[in-house]
Design a protein around this motif. Sequence first.
Motif, PDB file in Angstrom:
ATOM      1  N   LEU A  49      83.311  59.706  29.764  1.00  0.00           N
ATOM      2  CA  LEU A  49      82.336  59.696  30.850  1.00  0.00           C
ATOM      3  C   LEU A  49      81.438  60.916  30.704  1.00  0.00           C
ATOM      4  CD1 LEU A  49      84.630  58.771  33.878  1.00  0.00           C
ATOM      5  CD2 LEU A  49      82.861  57.328  32.886  1.00  0.00           C
ATOM      6  N   PRO A  50      80.248  60.898  31.338  1.00  0.00           N
ATOM      7  CA  PRO A  50      79.378  62.078  31.261  1.00  0.00           C
ATOM      8  C   PRO A  50      80.054  63.291  31.897  1.00  0.00           C
ATOM      9  CG  PRO A  50      78.192  60.157  32.115  1.00  0.00           C
ATOM     10  CD  PRO A  50      79.645  59.808  32.114  1.00  0.00           C
ATOM     11  N   HIS A  51      80.474  64.232  31.072  1.00  0.00           N
ATOM     12  CA  HIS A  51      81.332  65.317  31.551  1.00  0.00           C
ATOM     13  C   HIS A  51      80.665  66.194  32.601  1.00  0.00           C
ATOM     14  CE1 HIS A  51      83.032  64.715  27.301  1.00  0.00           C
ATOM     15  NE2 HIS A  51      83.643  63.932  28.154  1.00  0.00           N
ATOM     16  N   SER A  52      79.348  66.390  32.496  1.00  0.00           N
ATOM     17  CA  SER A  52      78.680  67.312  33.415  1.00  0.00           C
ATOM     18  C   SER A  52      78.752  66.840  34.859  1.00  0.00           C
ATOM     19  CB  SER A  52      77.211  67.497  33.005  1.00  0.00           C
ATOM     20  OG  SER A  52      76.539  66.257  32.994  1.00  0.00           O
ATOM     21  N   TYR A  53      78.989  65.539  35.079  1.00  0.00           N
ATOM     22  CA  TYR A  53      79.069  65.025  36.436  1.00  0.00           C
ATOM     23  C   TYR A  53      80.494  65.027  36.978  1.00  0.00           C
ATOM     24  CZ  TYR A  53      74.360  63.678  35.371  1.00  0.00           C
ATOM     25  OH  TYR A  53      73.044  63.726  34.994  1.00  0.00           O
ATOM     26  N   ILE A  54      81.475  65.320  36.126  1.00  0.00           N
ATOM     27  CA  ILE A  54      82.867  65.340  36.566  1.00  0.00           C
ATOM     28  C   ILE A  54      83.414  66.755  36.590  1.00  0.00           C
ATOM     29  CG2 ILE A  54      85.193  64.582  35.972  1.00  0.00           C
ATOM     30  CD1 ILE A  54      84.159  62.031  36.031  1.00  0.00           C
ATOM     31  N   GLU A  55      83.046  67.568  35.565  1.00  0.00           N
ATOM     32  CA  GLU A  55      83.719  68.848  35.408  1.00  0.00           C
ATOM     33  C   GLU A  55      83.319  69.869  36.471  1.00  0.00           C
ATOM     34  OE1 GLU A  55      82.826  69.942  31.454  1.00  0.00           O
ATOM     35  OE2 GLU A  55      80.706  70.323  31.825  1.00  0.00           O
TER      36      GLU A  55
END
Length: 381
Positions: free
Chosen positions: A265-271
């Motif tokens: 998944l797009p990491h910048s939106y989860i991390e």
Amino acid sequence: MRNVFLLYMPPGNPEAMVHYQDTIKNRVPLERLSRFLPSSLAARLRGTFGVSPIAVWGSQPGPKNRGNFERMSPGDDILIVEGERVRLVGKVAAKVVSAPLAHELWKPVGTAGDTTWELIYFIASPKELDVPFAEVRRLFGYEPNFQLRGFMSISEERLLRFREEYDDLQAILHRLHNGDEVRRKEAPLELVPPSEDLIPVPGEQIEQVLGDPNISEHVRMQWKLARLGLKAGEQVWVPVGDQQRLRRSYQFDQFDEEFAAGVDLPHSYIENIDVVWKREFRIGAAYEIENSTSIYSGLLRFADLTIVAPNTIYPMFVVAPQSRRNRLREQLRRPAFHRLGLDRKVRFLSYERIDEIDQFFEDSETGLTVETIVGKSELVA
């Protein structure tokens, strides 16, 4: 880009059925595997699976199979297809070539002879399914008469087209299994998370920041959710900028070292979400803590996630004092959030409920699951 591998299992094949039961459905304890594995690989499997038994499968060592096997990497998707039905989806956790381990796991059945399945892969987050293979043909643009045989990978061109329209393959197949709607991605948007979330607090300012009662209560909830995540057998992630606060306030540093590992998944939106639970290459749950800040800001994060990954199936929680419950309900009634389905996806979890859960499991290391947390939360819209 993650690869997708397809494994064909002839329907009714007695040998395949016995082996599938032995090492996929029943799984294999790491203790049985370890004596056939390099110590570094056994340690990696222990880090991924803990004490849980592992789903294992293998292929015969022909040239075509070996070429696909060599392309396998941790985090790749793998599907097992029986006839015209998808029976299992999972993630490649690791692989090894080992004839001795193959002989240990898969004894010949009937007149099978000396066939070995020595190209061995360990499967994380396996989910049993009953989905028509026609759905996979459709998702990846194959002709209706395409016949799967053996062990193959989906071409990069087909994967690129799939990624343009869809997000997480595991979640999509899970939705199809349950008869739920599969959603395409929205039109491309440039969604940039606030950069200040990634800036750690300087050491000389940490005491001043932690002295703010709103900040300290926020950190207390992060700490409790992180501890509960470990008790649930999950790996725990909190944003880089918050890790120092938890170390200083609670001497807690059992964070997942690398958020990105295996998460497609797009990491910048989860991390940058306040607390994330993970296990075996998948997200278990996501928590946004809203002690005094605008609940709207936490919902925006979940809205961004829903746009870039509309088929996600893990629960999302807004964590706040009970007194803020109605404020969340008001925000979820906004047309934009309603259109994205956040009113059916985001759950309210009060501080009071977290304290109850924490107290109940204070002296226990077993029994806590994501489902426990879901049961203590509520949909409020």
